[in-house]
Design a protein around this motif. Structure first.
Motif, PDB file in Angstrom:
ATOM      1  N   ALA A  73      34.715  44.245  42.123  1.00 33.32           N
ATOM      2  CA  ALA A  73      33.887  43.657  40.676  1.00 33.32           C
ATOM      3  C   ALA A  73      34.442  44.420  39.566  1.00 33.32           C
ATOM      4  O   ALA A  73      34.246  43.989  38.459  1.00 33.32           O
ATOM      5  CB  ALA A  73      32.480  44.247  40.685  1.00 33.32           C
ATOM      6  N   LEU A  74      35.723  45.300  39.733  1.00 36.50           N
ATOM      7  CA  LEU A  74      36.231  46.315  38.526  1.00 36.50           C
ATOM      8  C   LEU A  74      37.484  45.642  38.159  1.00 36.50           C
ATOM      9  O   LEU A  74      38.006  45.245  36.852  1.00 36.50           O
ATOM     10  CB  LEU A  74      36.827  47.673  39.067  1.00 36.50           C
ATOM     11  CG  LEU A  74      36.173  48.384  39.296  1.00 36.50           C
ATOM     12  CD1 LEU A  74      36.937  49.814  40.306  1.00 36.50           C
ATOM     13  CD2 LEU A  74      35.016  48.992  38.690  1.00 36.50           C
ATOM     14  N   ASN A  75      38.304  44.443  38.510  1.00 35.96           N
ATOM     15  CA  ASN A  75      38.726  43.355  38.208  1.00 35.96           C
ATOM     16  C   ASN A  75      38.828  42.058  39.310  1.00 35.96           C
ATOM     17  O   ASN A  75      39.722  41.674  40.427  1.00 35.96           O
ATOM     18  CB  ASN A  75      40.661  44.027  38.860  1.00 35.96           C
ATOM     19  CG  ASN A  75      42.021  43.255  38.561  1.00 35.96           C
ATOM     20  OD1 ASN A  75      41.077  41.955  36.967  1.00 35.96           O
ATOM     21  ND2 ASN A  75      42.721  43.566  38.875  1.00 35.96           N
ATOM     22  N   GLU A  76      38.200  40.914  38.662  1.00 34.36           N
ATOM     23  CA  GLU A  76      37.603  39.710  39.537  1.00 34.36           C
ATOM     24  C   GLU A  76      39.567  38.663  39.556  1.00 34.36           C
ATOM     25  O   GLU A  76      39.006  38.066  39.932  1.00 34.36           O
ATOM     26  CB  GLU A  76      36.633  39.303  39.601  1.00 34.36           C
ATOM     27  CG  GLU A  76      35.433  39.869  39.350  1.00 34.36           C
ATOM     28  CD  GLU A  76      34.304  39.042  39.108  1.00 34.36           C
ATOM     29  OE1 GLU A  76      34.390  37.875  37.683  1.00 34.36           O
ATOM     30  OE2 GLU A  76      33.332  39.429  39.102  1.00 34.36           O
ATOM     31  N   LYS A  77      39.975  39.665  38.675  1.00 32.93           N
ATOM     32  CA  LYS A  77      41.431  37.915  38.445  1.00 32.93           C
ATOM     33  C   LYS A  77      42.548  38.731  38.992  1.00 32.93           C
ATOM     34  O   LYS A  77      43.569  38.267  39.087  1.00 32.93           O
ATOM     35  CB  LYS A  77      41.776  38.082  36.983  1.00 32.93           C
ATOM     36  CG  LYS A  77      40.452  38.039  36.100  1.00 32.93           C
ATOM     37  CD  LYS A  77      41.069  37.233  34.665  1.00 32.93           C
ATOM     38  CE  LYS A  77      40.129  36.961  34.164  1.00 32.93           C
ATOM     39  NZ  LYS A  77      40.562  36.876  32.077  1.00 32.93           N
ATOM     40  N   SER A  78      42.351  39.599  40.133  1.00 33.34           N
ATOM     41  CA  SER A  78      43.137  40.551  41.100  1.00 33.34           C
ATOM     42  C   SER A  78      43.526  39.520  41.704  1.00 33.34           C
ATOM     43  O   SER A  78      42.948  38.584  42.212  1.00 33.34           O
ATOM     44  CB  SER A  78      42.738  41.429  41.966  1.00 33.34           C
ATOM     45  OG  SER A  78      43.480  41.695  42.755  1.00 33.34           O
ATOM     46  N   PRO A  79      44.993  39.065  42.102  1.00 31.55           N
ATOM     47  CA  PRO A  79      45.334  37.955  43.211  1.00 31.55           C
ATOM     48  C   PRO A  79      44.865  38.436  44.779  1.00 31.55           C
ATOM     49  O   PRO A  79      45.557  37.428  45.208  1.00 31.55           O
ATOM     50  CB  PRO A  79      46.928  38.155  42.931  1.00 31.55           C
ATOM     51  CG  PRO A  79      47.335  39.698  42.208  1.00 31.55           C
ATOM     52  CD  PRO A  79      46.626  40.062  41.808  1.00 31.55           C
ATOM     53  N   CYS A  80      44.363  39.498  44.526  1.00 33.34           N
ATOM     54  CA  CYS A  80      44.037  39.430  46.452  1.00 33.34           C
ATOM     55  C   CYS A  80      42.476  38.839  46.362  1.00 33.34           C
ATOM     56  O   CYS A  80      42.061  38.363  46.926  1.00 33.34           O
ATOM     57  CB  CYS A  80      43.639  41.304  46.963  1.00 33.34           C
ATOM     58  SG  CYS A  80      42.365  41.910  46.057  1.00 33.34           S
ATOM     59  N   MET A  81      42.187  38.779  45.017  1.00 34.22           N
ATOM     60  CA  MET A  81      40.760  37.541  44.679  1.00 34.22           C
ATOM     61  C   MET A  81      40.530  36.047  45.066  1.00 34.22           C
ATOM     62  O   MET A  81      41.378  35.306  44.815  1.00 34.22           O
ATOM     63  CB  MET A  81      39.740  38.077  43.986  1.00 34.22           C
ATOM     64  CG  MET A  81      39.861  39.642  43.559  1.00 34.22           C
ATOM     65  SD  MET A  81      38.531  40.211  44.232  1.00 34.22           S
ATOM     66  CE  MET A  81      37.032  39.970  43.957  1.00 34.22           C
ATOM     67  N   ALA A  82      39.369  36.047  45.930  1.00 33.82           N
ATOM     68  CA  ALA A  82      38.979  34.777  46.482  1.00 33.82           C
ATOM     69  C   ALA A  82      37.448  34.460  46.382  1.00 33.82           C
ATOM     70  O   ALA A  82      36.945  35.400  47.217  1.00 33.82           O
ATOM     71  CB  ALA A  82      39.964  34.179  47.693  1.00 33.82           C
ATOM     72  N   LYS A  83      36.714  33.591  45.654  1.00 34.58           N
ATOM     73  CA  LYS A  83      35.290  33.910  45.147  1.00 34.58           C
ATOM     74  C   LYS A  83      34.471  34.891  45.287  1.00 34.58           C
ATOM     75  O   LYS A  83      33.680  35.206  45.855  1.00 34.58           O
ATOM     76  CB  LYS A  83      35.241  31.932  46.789  1.00 34.58           C
ATOM     77  CG  LYS A  83      35.180  31.292  47.237  1.00 34.58           C
ATOM     78  CD  LYS A  83      34.625  30.475  48.466  1.00 34.58           C
ATOM     79  CE  LYS A  83      35.644  29.644  48.433  1.00 34.58           C
ATOM     80  NZ  LYS A  83      35.392  28.523  50.000  1.00 34.58           N
ATOM     81  N   THR A 135      39.694  38.756  49.883  1.00 30.77           N
ATOM     82  CA  THR A 135      40.896  38.687  50.797  1.00 30.77           C
ATOM     83  C   THR A 135      41.455  39.872  51.914  1.00 30.77           C
ATOM     84  O   THR A 135      41.281  39.589  52.643  1.00 30.77           O
ATOM     85  CB  THR A 135      41.488  37.436  50.045  1.00 30.77           C
ATOM     86  OG1 THR A 135      42.512  38.329  49.967  1.00 30.77           O
ATOM     87  CG2 THR A 135      41.423  36.101  50.069  1.00 30.77           C
ATOM     88  N   LYS A 136      41.293  40.597  51.406  1.00 33.85           N
ATOM     89  CA  LYS A 136      42.155  42.045  52.316  1.00 33.85           C
ATOM     90  C   LYS A 136      41.344  42.628  52.792  1.00 33.85           C
ATOM     91  O   LYS A 136      41.801  44.016  53.273  1.00 33.85           O
ATOM     92  CB  LYS A 136      43.229  42.989  51.441  1.00 33.85           C
ATOM     93  CG  LYS A 136      44.091  42.116  50.644  1.00 33.85           C
ATOM     94  CD  LYS A 136      45.052  40.679  51.864  1.00 33.85           C
ATOM     95  CE  LYS A 136      45.798  40.024  51.235  1.00 33.85           C
ATOM     96  NZ  LYS A 136      46.439  38.759  51.427  1.00 33.85           N
TER      97      LYS A 136
END
Length: 322
Positions: free
Chosen positions: A214-224, A228-229
């Motif tokens: 929720a703090l950074n929804e544009k992080s490369p690890c975020m999906a839907k 993802t990690k």
């Protein structure tokens, strides 16, 4: 730096003036200027070649020919100033870039003009790690080298094609050359930036900086909307099996345990419940940090007492696929 530039400019003008005057002394007239430099600059010969000028000036209206003539010619010098400002500390690359531009925007280029700077591009092959679409660039060169002579032969010798086919392949070839120069220049800039800042490209591109969720929804690890990690990981008092079949290792909160002093030796790491274990694995099992298959064995044993054979087989299949 300005003194260095002025000194080099003075040497260039002096050398050029000497050779021009020497040529005048040999020929006895200045007409050689029009026969050499003038011929190239005025583009008086519009016979087909591997350059860009001939086809364009055949097709353009005569009233606009002077305008486009100056536009075409200025391309040979307009890029030199910004390139010099950026790469004045890297003369080999600057010379390479100028050679490339002269070959690309030359009125009457030759295979040698193009071949020289393409062969020299190997000096900066390390920049291709930071370039875009290197495979596509190679494909463009291969296609233009194969189809260019074919279209020329079909047009000139067989008469089954026309100038449009040949010139289209010329444009395709020059697009590849421009992409090659752009890749090397941009790759060199990126290499310099990474070197100056002590960065490695692979790490720089793959690492994830800052929080996610929720703090950074544009992080490369975020999906839907989820990491993802699987960070942040849940706090669990004991190691359990998750819904996906993978273990969720014990991560105790402050409410689940007490603060203990840190280990003082390797033997201390194997000391659990007043027992020194032979291996670290057995110590971790005693601490319930690892999960084994014992609970599956217990499940099968219990099923053998209460279930029929078909149910036991179905249960075994569920265990294998979970």
């Amino acid at each position: 730096m300005y003194i260095y530039v002025f000194l080099n400019f003075t040497i260039f003008i002096t050398t050029l003036g000497f050779f021009l005057f020497y040529s005048f002394k040999i020929t006895g007239m200045w007409k050689f200027l029009d026969a050499t430099y003038g011929f190239v600059l005025k583009v008086t010969d519009l016979r087909p070649n591997i350059g860009l000028f001939w086809y364009f000036f055949i097709e353009v209206f005569e009233d606009f020919s002077n305008f486009f003539f100056y536009v075409f010619q200025i391309n040979t010098i307009v890029y030199i100033i910004p390139l010099t400002m950026r790469f004045h500390k890297d003369p080999p690359l600057l010379i390479y870039a100028v050679m490339s531009l002269l070959a690309i925007y030359k009125a009457y280029p030759s295979i040698a003009d193009i071949g020289i700077y393409i062969s020299l591009s190997r000096l900066w092959i390390y920049t291709f790690n930071h370039a875009w679409h290197s495979l596509k660039l190679l494909f463009m060169f291969v296609v233009s080298c194969i189809l260019g002579p074919i279209f020329w032969s079909l047009w000139i010798y067989s008469g089954t094609a026309n100038a449009n086919f040949f010139f289209a392949m010329i444009l395709f070839s020059y697009a590849a050359q421009i992409f090659l120069l752009t890749n090397i220049v941009c790759g060199k800039i990126k290499c310099d930036f990474l070197s100056e800042n002590g960065l490695d490209l692979t790490i720089d591109e793959q690492k994830i900086q800052g929080p996610c969720g929720a703090l950074n929804e544009k992080s490369p690890c975020m999906a839907k909307g989820r990491c993802t990690k699987q960070y942040l990981r849940l706090l669990v008092p004991i190691t359990i099996t998750g819904n996906d079949g993978y273990p969720k290792y014990r991560r105790r909160s402050t409410e689940d345990g007490v603060n203990v002093p840190g280990p003082t030796s390797f033997e201390y790491l194997r000391f659990v419940n007043d027992t020194i274990h032979d291996t670290y694995r057995s110590a971790c099992q005693a601490l319930n940090l690892l999960e084994n298959d014992q609970h599956w064995d217990n499940c099968i044993n219990d099923a053998c007492k209460t279930s029929i054979p078909s149910q036991i087989r179905a249960l075994f299949g569920i265990i294998l696929t979970s």
